[in-house]
Design a protein around this motif. Structure first.
Motif, PDB file in Angstrom:
ATOM      1  N   ARG A 184      34.357  29.172 174.822  1.00  0.00           N
ATOM      2  CA  ARG A 184      34.021  27.818 175.255  1.00  0.00           C
ATOM      3  C   ARG A 184      34.999  27.351 176.328  1.00  0.00           C
ATOM      4  NH1 ARG A 184      33.327  25.647 170.516  1.00  0.00           N
ATOM      5  NH2 ARG A 184      35.487  24.998 170.321  1.00  0.00           N
ATOM      6  N   ARG A 185      36.273  27.683 176.137  1.00  0.00           N
ATOM      7  CA  ARG A 185      37.293  27.252 177.098  1.00  0.00           C
ATOM      8  C   ARG A 185      37.225  28.020 178.418  1.00  0.00           C
ATOM      9  NH1 ARG A 185      40.668  26.886 172.458  1.00  0.00           N
ATOM     10  NH2 ARG A 185      41.595  28.905 172.935  1.00  0.00           N
TER      11      ARG A 185
ATOM     12  N   ALA B 161      34.286  31.826 164.829  1.00  0.00           N
ATOM     13  CA  ALA B 161      34.681  30.496 165.301  1.00  0.00           C
ATOM     14  C   ALA B 161      35.850  30.604 166.277  1.00  0.00           C
ATOM     15  CB  ALA B 161      35.052  29.616 164.114  1.00  0.00           C
ATOM     16  N   LYS B 162      36.809  31.492 165.978  1.00  0.00           N
ATOM     17  CA  LYS B 162      37.988  31.600 166.847  1.00  0.00           C
ATOM     18  C   LYS B 162      37.612  32.163 168.224  1.00  0.00           C
ATOM     19  CE  LYS B 162      41.649  31.520 163.495  1.00  0.00           C
ATOM     20  NZ  LYS B 162      41.807  32.116 162.178  1.00  0.00           N
TER      21      LYS B 162
ATOM     22  N   ASP C 240      35.065  33.203 160.021  1.00  0.00           N
ATOM     23  CA  ASP C 240      36.203  32.604 160.709  1.00  0.00           C
ATOM     24  C   ASP C 240      36.436  33.203 162.102  1.00  0.00           C
ATOM     25  OD1 ASP C 240      38.348  30.861 160.780  1.00  0.00           O
ATOM     26  OD2 ASP C 240      39.755  32.458 160.240  1.00  0.00           O
TER      27      ASP C 240
ATOM     28  N   ARG D 194      39.069  39.313 170.385  1.00  0.00           N
ATOM     29  CA  ARG D 194      39.669  38.535 171.476  1.00  0.00           C
ATOM     30  C   ARG D 194      39.771  39.390 172.732  1.00  0.00           C
ATOM     31  NH1 ARG D 194      44.096  35.798 167.892  1.00  0.00           N
ATOM     32  NH2 ARG D 194      43.170  33.758 167.526  1.00  0.00           N
TER      33      ARG D 194
ATOM     34  N   LEU E 156      29.302  26.447 165.797  1.00  0.00           N
ATOM     35  CA  LEU E 156      30.257  27.094 166.702  1.00  0.00           C
ATOM     36  C   LEU E 156      30.507  26.239 167.944  1.00  0.00           C
ATOM     37  CD1 LEU E 156      29.088  30.825 166.571  1.00  0.00           C
ATOM     38  CD2 LEU E 156      31.201  29.882 165.657  1.00  0.00           C
ATOM     39  N   GLY E 157      29.584  25.316 168.210  1.00  0.00           N
ATOM     40  CA  GLY E 157      29.796  24.412 169.336  1.00  0.00           C
ATOM     41  C   GLY E 157      29.615  25.070 170.692  1.00  0.00           C
ATOM     42  N   ILE E 158      28.850  26.185 170.757  1.00  0.00           N
ATOM     43  CA  ILE E 158      28.595  26.767 172.091  1.00  0.00           C
ATOM     44  C   ILE E 158      27.095  26.809 172.377  1.00  0.00           C
ATOM     45  CG2 ILE E 158      30.705  28.095 172.507  1.00  0.00           C
ATOM     46  CD1 ILE E 158      29.381  30.521 171.359  1.00  0.00           C
TER      47      ILE E 158
ATOM     48  N   ALA F  20      34.619  31.976 169.539  1.00  0.00           N
ATOM     49  CA  ALA F  20      33.785  30.953 170.187  1.00  0.00           C
ATOM     50  C   ALA F  20      34.661  29.931 170.918  1.00  0.00           C
ATOM     51  CB  ALA F  20      32.912  30.249 169.150  1.00  0.00           C
ATOM     52  N   ASP F  21      35.818  29.588 170.316  1.00  0.00           N
ATOM     53  CA  ASP F  21      36.749  28.654 170.977  1.00  0.00           C
ATOM     54  C   ASP F  21      37.208  29.193 172.321  1.00  0.00           C
ATOM     55  OD1 ASP F  21      36.685  26.802 169.027  1.00  0.00           O
ATOM     56  OD2 ASP F  21      38.519  27.458 168.008  1.00  0.00           O
ATOM     57  N   MET F  22      37.575  30.486 172.318  1.00  0.00           N
ATOM     58  CA  MET F  22      38.033  31.124 173.563  1.00  0.00           C
ATOM     59  C   MET F  22      36.942  31.082 174.622  1.00  0.00           C
ATOM     60  SD  MET F  22      39.755  34.725 172.604  1.00  0.00           S
ATOM     61  CE  MET F  22      39.924  35.398 174.244  1.00  0.00           C
TER      62      MET F  22
END
Length: 442
Positions: free
Chosen positions: A109-110, A102-103, A99, A74, A138-140, A105-107
């Motif tokens: 992406r935002r 994925a976490k 895991d 992070r 991962l959605g990116i 990747a969320d950061m």
């Protein structure tokens, strides 16, 4: 125009350093003419097709547990989001999707920064594509398969990265206001200098977060002219580890310097100049920026008639690789000589963009060669045909010669000194490119 910054983020052992070294190639050698400035293997300049950019390794992680991995990833992502124009998120096809990927990747992406997802260690592109597709989860965006070690797929990766450059740069285009980066170690008074400049000028300042980055850019108006100051002080990460903090401050400095026309290196007069100051100044020198060395807290020094000369001598000796830098003694507390700062910035900007006519340049060259013969080796003498200035910021000269190998560094330095004697060029580096030309081409 400043070069885009690309940061690499990823878990331990996914091959970040291997990718960094593969992309950096041989560009990451220690710069020969900068004693005292070791190039940390944190950043390197990369050229791909017609794009030049700076690549940054956000740092290694030494994990004790999965919690530590996630928190440090992070941290890396934050550094990348703070400083980069484009982020490469590196994953590993052998370990698969985990895991913490994925976490993070969320950061990312935002963050709304462009992210290119790279899946490393793909040795057989056909056979392993199903494993690569797993990373779509991962959605990116689309995963790019690569092998950093085998140097496979790097072209596709760089194409994806470069596709984002135009978007992130358009916001900064057409901006003619001079940009000044204030850099230096923590607590040397970088913010105090900016605050004092603002206080003296009594302008309403809009602290707009930088268009492409989260650094705070401050506009200062002086004598009817605007200057944008890029401050590296306001963004400090809490870190218990000194190396990590130092790495972060170097990344910060690289990104601020990259965007600037002129760099003010602030040095603490009480502490004196140190090797870390030289390292920070070396980043600006590497990038051919205009440089002013501001010795702050000068009001706190006991002085006699020799103090200025003695201190200047120490600065010149530690920063011997940039004798052209301007030195100013200032005080953020009393405001001493801060107005002089603007005159010096203007002078350095002028020198950064000074163009010398080819005819005049060659008169100086002819005279220089007559005064000091070019070097020779095994009976073959260096012939210099002519010289021309091809670019500004920094002023860049191409020298045409009969044999590149005969052009010793010391002779190039001699020619540079002759040019400086004639035109000054105070405060700016000069860049020389030596090209070979056969006699019959003349």
């Amino acid at each position: 125009m400043s070069k885009p910054i690309v940061a690499i983020v990823g878990r331990p052992n996914v091959g970040k350093s291997t990718l960094f070294n593969a992309l950096a190639g041989e560009n990451i050698s220690i710069v020969k003419d900068t004693p005292g400035v070791t190039r940390d293997r944190i950043y390197a300049d990369v050229t791909w097709l017609n794009h030049s950019f700076t690549i940054i390794d956000t740092g290694g992680i030494e994990p004790e547990s999965s919690d530590v991995i996630l928190s440090q990833m992070r941290e890396q992502a934050l550094i990348a989001m703070d400083t980069a124009d484009v982020i490469i998120f590196l994953t590993d096809v052998r370990q698969g999707l985990v895991d913490s990927d994925a976490k993070v990747a969320d950061m990312l992406r935002r963050s709304s920064k462009p992210v290119v997802l790279a899946v490393n260690k793909v040795d057989h592109f056909e056979r392993q594509m199903m494993d690569v597709y797993e990373f779509y989860n991962l959605g990116i965006g689309e995963p790019v398969p690569i092998s950093a070690e085998g140097k496979q797929g790097l072209g596709d990766l760089l194409d994806q990265v470069a596709a984002h450059f135009e978007d992130s740069r358009s916001a900064e285009e057409g901006d003619e206001i001079p940009k000044v980066a204030i850099v230096g170690k923590p607590n040397v008074g970088k913010s105090s200098i900016i605050n004092k400049l603002l206080g003296q000028n009594r302008v309403i300042v809009s602290d707009v977060a930088g268009t492409t980055r989260d650094a705070i850019d401050t506009t200062v108006r002086w004598n009817g002219k605007d200057y944008v100051f890029i401050d590296t002080a306001g963004l400090r990460r809490k870190s218990k580890v000194r190396e990590e903090l130092e790495r972060y401050s170097i990344i910060r400095t690289v990104t601020a310097v990259e965007r600037a026309d002129v760099v003010i290196v602030v040095i603490d007069a009480v502490e004196g100049i140190t090797e870390q100051d030289a390292k920070i100044a070396g980043i600006a020198h590497d990038r051919g920026k205009g440089i002013i060395v501001a010795i702050n807290k000068w009001d706190a020094i006991e002085k006699n008639d020799k103090t200025v000369n003695e201190f200047s001598g120490k600065v010149r000796s530690i920063l011997s690789f940039m004798p052209y830098a301007e030195i100013l003694f200032v005080s953020a507390v009393t405001g001493q000589r801060l107005p002089k700062l603007f005159d010096t910035i203007d002078m350095v900007l002028e020198n950064q963009t000074l163009r010398v006519a080819t005819g005049v340049l060659n008169e100086i060259l002819t005279e220089a060669v007559a005064l000091q013969q070019p070097p020779s080796d095994k009976g073959k003498r260096l012939k210099i045909y002519y010289m021309t200035e091809v670019a500004v910021k920094p002023p860049t000269f191409v020298v045409f010669v009969n044999d590149k190998k005969l052009m010793h560094f010391s002779y190039l330095r001699y020619l540079e000194n002759r040019i400086r004697e004639s035109f000054g060029f105070r405060g700016t580096a000069l860049k020389f490119i030596v090209r070979e030309r056969r006699e019959k081409e003349q």
